[in-house]
Design a protein around this motif. Structure first.
Motif, PDB file in Angstrom:
ATOM      1  N   PHE A 131      -4.055   2.743  -2.957  1.00  0.00           N
ATOM      2  CA  PHE A 131      -3.102   3.839  -2.896  1.00  0.00           C
ATOM      3  C   PHE A 131      -3.147   4.586  -4.225  1.00  0.00           C
ATOM      4  O   PHE A 131      -3.250   3.971  -5.286  1.00  0.00           O
ATOM      5  CB  PHE A 131      -1.680   3.323  -2.669  1.00  0.00           C
ATOM      6  CG  PHE A 131      -1.401   2.837  -1.279  1.00  0.00           C
ATOM      7  CD1 PHE A 131      -0.706   3.630  -0.375  1.00  0.00           C
ATOM      8  CD2 PHE A 131      -1.822   1.581  -0.867  1.00  0.00           C
ATOM      9  CE1 PHE A 131      -0.440   3.178   0.907  1.00  0.00           C
ATOM     10  CE2 PHE A 131      -1.562   1.119   0.409  1.00  0.00           C
ATOM     11  CZ  PHE A 131      -0.870   1.925   1.299  1.00  0.00           C
ATOM     12  N   ASP A 132      -3.056   5.903  -4.160  1.00  0.00           N
ATOM     13  CA  ASP A 132      -3.012   6.710  -5.373  1.00  0.00           C
ATOM     14  C   ASP A 132      -1.886   7.725  -5.227  1.00  0.00           C
ATOM     15  O   ASP A 132      -1.882   8.527  -4.277  1.00  0.00           O
ATOM     16  CB  ASP A 132      -4.347   7.437  -5.583  1.00  0.00           C
ATOM     17  CG  ASP A 132      -4.481   7.998  -6.992  1.00  0.00           C
ATOM     18  OD1 ASP A 132      -3.616   7.688  -7.837  1.00  0.00           O
ATOM     19  OD2 ASP A 132      -5.429   8.748  -7.252  1.00  0.00           O
TER      20      ASP A 132
ATOM     21  N   GLU B 147      -8.217   4.345   0.598  1.00  0.00           N
ATOM     22  CA  GLU B 147      -9.303   3.648   1.272  1.00  0.00           C
ATOM     23  C   GLU B 147      -8.923   2.201   1.510  1.00  0.00           C
ATOM     24  O   GLU B 147      -7.950   1.693   0.952  1.00  0.00           O
ATOM     25  CB  GLU B 147     -10.596   3.710   0.449  1.00  0.00           C
ATOM     26  CG  GLU B 147     -10.488   3.052  -0.927  1.00  0.00           C
ATOM     27  CD  GLU B 147     -11.806   3.068  -1.677  1.00  0.00           C
ATOM     28  OE1 GLU B 147     -12.795   2.526  -1.153  1.00  0.00           O
ATOM     29  OE2 GLU B 147     -11.840   3.624  -2.794  1.00  0.00           O
ATOM     30  N   CYS B 148      -9.718   1.517   2.337  1.00  0.00           N
ATOM     31  CA  CYS B 148      -9.499   0.106   2.592  1.00  0.00           C
ATOM     32  C   CYS B 148     -10.835  -0.562   2.881  1.00  0.00           C
ATOM     33  O   CYS B 148     -11.845   0.105   3.110  1.00  0.00           O
ATOM     34  CB  CYS B 148      -8.521  -0.110   3.743  1.00  0.00           C
ATOM     35  SG  CYS B 148      -9.113   0.497   5.338  1.00  0.00           S
TER      36      CYS B 148
ATOM     37  N   ASN C  82       2.499  -2.253  -0.911  1.00  0.00           N
ATOM     38  CA  ASN C  82       2.441  -1.182  -1.906  1.00  0.00           C
ATOM     39  C   ASN C  82       3.844  -0.866  -2.440  1.00  0.00           C
ATOM     40  O   ASN C  82       4.026  -0.636  -3.641  1.00  0.00           O
ATOM     41  CB  ASN C  82       1.823   0.072  -1.298  1.00  0.00           C
ATOM     42  CG  ASN C  82       1.613   1.167  -2.327  1.00  0.00           C
ATOM     43  OD1 ASN C  82       0.882   0.996  -3.299  1.00  0.00           O
ATOM     44  ND2 ASN C  82       2.260   2.305  -2.125  1.00  0.00           N
ATOM     45  N   ARG C  83       4.827  -0.887  -1.552  1.00  0.00           N
ATOM     46  CA  ARG C  83       6.210  -0.644  -1.972  1.00  0.00           C
ATOM     47  C   ARG C  83       6.701  -1.756  -2.906  1.00  0.00           C
ATOM     48  O   ARG C  83       7.383  -1.490  -3.902  1.00  0.00           O
ATOM     49  CB  ARG C  83       7.116  -0.552  -0.740  1.00  0.00           C
ATOM     50  CG  ARG C  83       8.592  -0.452  -1.057  1.00  0.00           C
ATOM     51  CD  ARG C  83       8.946   0.872  -1.678  1.00  0.00           C
ATOM     52  NE  ARG C  83      10.348   0.912  -2.040  1.00  0.00           N
ATOM     53  CZ  ARG C  83      10.815   0.982  -3.293  1.00  0.00           C
ATOM     54  NH1 ARG C  83       9.971   1.041  -4.314  1.00  0.00           N
ATOM     55  NH2 ARG C  83      12.103   1.009  -3.530  1.00  0.00           N
ATOM     56  N   ILE C  84       6.347  -3.015  -2.611  1.00  0.00           N
ATOM     57  CA  ILE C  84       6.736  -4.130  -3.473  1.00  0.00           C
ATOM     58  C   ILE C  84       6.085  -3.986  -4.849  1.00  0.00           C
ATOM     59  O   ILE C  84       6.717  -4.232  -5.882  1.00  0.00           O
ATOM     60  CB  ILE C  84       6.338  -5.475  -2.831  1.00  0.00           C
ATOM     61  CG1 ILE C  84       7.158  -5.711  -1.551  1.00  0.00           C
ATOM     62  CG2 ILE C  84       6.551  -6.628  -3.810  1.00  0.00           C
ATOM     63  CD1 ILE C  84       6.718  -6.915  -0.752  1.00  0.00           C
TER      64      ILE C  84
ATOM     65  N   MET D 181      -3.334   3.856 -10.110  1.00  0.00           N
ATOM     66  CA  MET D 181      -3.949   3.476  -8.845  1.00  0.00           C
ATOM     67  C   MET D 181      -3.466   2.078  -8.453  1.00  0.00           C
ATOM     68  O   MET D 181      -3.482   1.164  -9.265  1.00  0.00           O
ATOM     69  CB  MET D 181      -5.481   3.491  -9.009  1.00  0.00           C
ATOM     70  CG  MET D 181      -6.258   3.402  -7.712  1.00  0.00           C
ATOM     71  SD  MET D 181      -6.627   1.736  -7.155  1.00  0.00           S
ATOM     72  CE  MET D 181      -7.690   1.095  -8.401  1.00  0.00           C
ATOM     73  N   ASN D 182      -3.017   1.930  -7.221  1.00  0.00           N
ATOM     74  CA  ASN D 182      -2.531   0.651  -6.718  1.00  0.00           C
ATOM     75  C   ASN D 182      -3.592  -0.003  -5.847  1.00  0.00           C
ATOM     76  O   ASN D 182      -4.117   0.632  -4.919  1.00  0.00           O
ATOM     77  CB  ASN D 182      -1.255   0.827  -5.904  1.00  0.00           C
ATOM     78  CG  ASN D 182      -0.059   1.182  -6.761  1.00  0.00           C
ATOM     79  OD1 ASN D 182      -0.132   1.160  -7.985  1.00  0.00           O
ATOM     80  ND2 ASN D 182       1.056   1.498  -6.123  1.00  0.00           N
ATOM     81  N   LEU D 183      -3.887  -1.265  -6.115  1.00  0.00           N
ATOM     82  CA  LEU D 183      -4.846  -2.029  -5.325  1.00  0.00           C
ATOM     83  C   LEU D 183      -4.099  -3.169  -4.640  1.00  0.00           C
ATOM     84  O   LEU D 183      -3.512  -4.032  -5.292  1.00  0.00           O
ATOM     85  CB  LEU D 183      -5.954  -2.574  -6.229  1.00  0.00           C
ATOM     86  CG  LEU D 183      -7.038  -3.433  -5.568  1.00  0.00           C
ATOM     87  CD1 LEU D 183      -7.708  -2.698  -4.417  1.00  0.00           C
ATOM     88  CD2 LEU D 183      -8.073  -3.866  -6.604  1.00  0.00           C
ATOM     89  N   ILE D 184      -4.109  -3.157  -3.313  1.00  0.00           N
ATOM     90  CA  ILE D 184      -3.421  -4.154  -2.508  1.00  0.00           C
ATOM     91  C   ILE D 184      -4.449  -5.159  -2.016  1.00  0.00           C
ATOM     92  O   ILE D 184      -5.420  -4.781  -1.360  1.00  0.00           O
ATOM     93  CB  ILE D 184      -2.716  -3.506  -1.295  1.00  0.00           C
ATOM     94  CG1 ILE D 184      -2.008  -2.197  -1.689  1.00  0.00           C
ATOM     95  CG2 ILE D 184      -1.784  -4.494  -0.631  1.00  0.00           C
ATOM     96  CD1 ILE D 184      -0.971  -2.347  -2.756  1.00  0.00           C
TER      97      ILE D 184
END
Length: 245
Positions: free
Chosen positions: A17-18, A24-25, A233-235, A1-4
């Protein structure tokens, strides 16, 4: 799971992002901590990327490290999925970097003009082979309205509005039309110049002020309200590849 986590001048935004999909935001640092802890308690790994347009305290940075499985912070000095062809990369805002990374991810192999309409309006160019070539910075809507009020003796402070015309018949409308049309003509000028030289290029507009441009420009450009978040998220994904291999 990515947390920005994106810490701005006035508020903190976050997004989850998953498997590459936006989940969600929300807003607020306490909410970020609680969300990350909940995911960790449920057995999820939390890979976190931090972006900030200003100074961050050591305490905030350390707390975010503690709640994450993998942690990185955006800067021009970390490995990026695009190249920075900029004379002073250390002065390059992380939001500009993220917007260009997001654009290159969404439209690979295309020449790009990324326009971010916020407090300032930034115009950034990315080559088809993934190099940030540079860009320009211009005052945004709020700055232009305030400048006319603060740097003159008698002009009132006018608020931006979707309802504006071409020629003002009073001072209020003259300011409103001047600022709104001035930005529109400026943006059109950049777009026209790019497409004149490269008709296959892509123009992407993002930022809070982009709402005022949609009605007129929506047929010729792509509006991406999550462009910076997508780029962050890409970074993060790129950082995990670099650090895990």
């Amino acid at each position: 799971m990515n947390l920005i986590v994106d810490i701005g001048n006035t508020r903190t935004k976050y997004a989850v992002f998953d498997d590459g999909a936006w989940v969600e935001c929300g807003l607020g640092l306490p909410e970020v901590y609680d969300l990350a802890k909940t995911y960790r308690e449920n057995g999820k790994e939390v890979d976190l990327i931090l972006s900030s347009t200003g100074a961050i305290s050591a305490e905030v940075r350390e707390r975010l490290r503690e709640v994450s499985t993998f942690f990185c912070e955006v800067s021009s000095e970390i490995p990026l999925p695009i190249r920075l062809g900029y004379d002073t990369p250390k002065t390059l805002g992380v939001d500009r970097i993220a917007g260009c990374v997001g654009g290159a991810f969404l439209f690979p192999g295309r020449e790009l003009l990324v326009i971010d309409s916020g407090t300032a309006i930034t115009y950034d160019f990315v080559s088809a082979d993934g190099e940030f070539r540079g860009g320009n910075i211009s005052p945004g809507l709020g700055i232009r309205f305030r400048a006319l009020n603060e740097f003159t003796a008698s002009l009132p402070l006018v608020k931006c509005s979707m309802e504006h015309g071409y020629i003002g018949k009073n001072t209020h409308d003259a300011i409103l039309n001047g600022v709104m049309n001035g930005i529109l003509f400026e943006v059109r000028g950049y777009i026209d110049e790019l497409l004149r030289n490269n008709p296959h290029a892509v123009v992407i507009i993002t930022g809070g002020g982009s709402e005022y441009l949609k009605k007129t420009l929506k047929r010729t450009v792509c509006f991406e309200d999550k462009l910076v978040i997508t780029g962050l998220n890409r970074i993060l994904e790129y950082q995990k590849t670099v650090n895990y291999t």
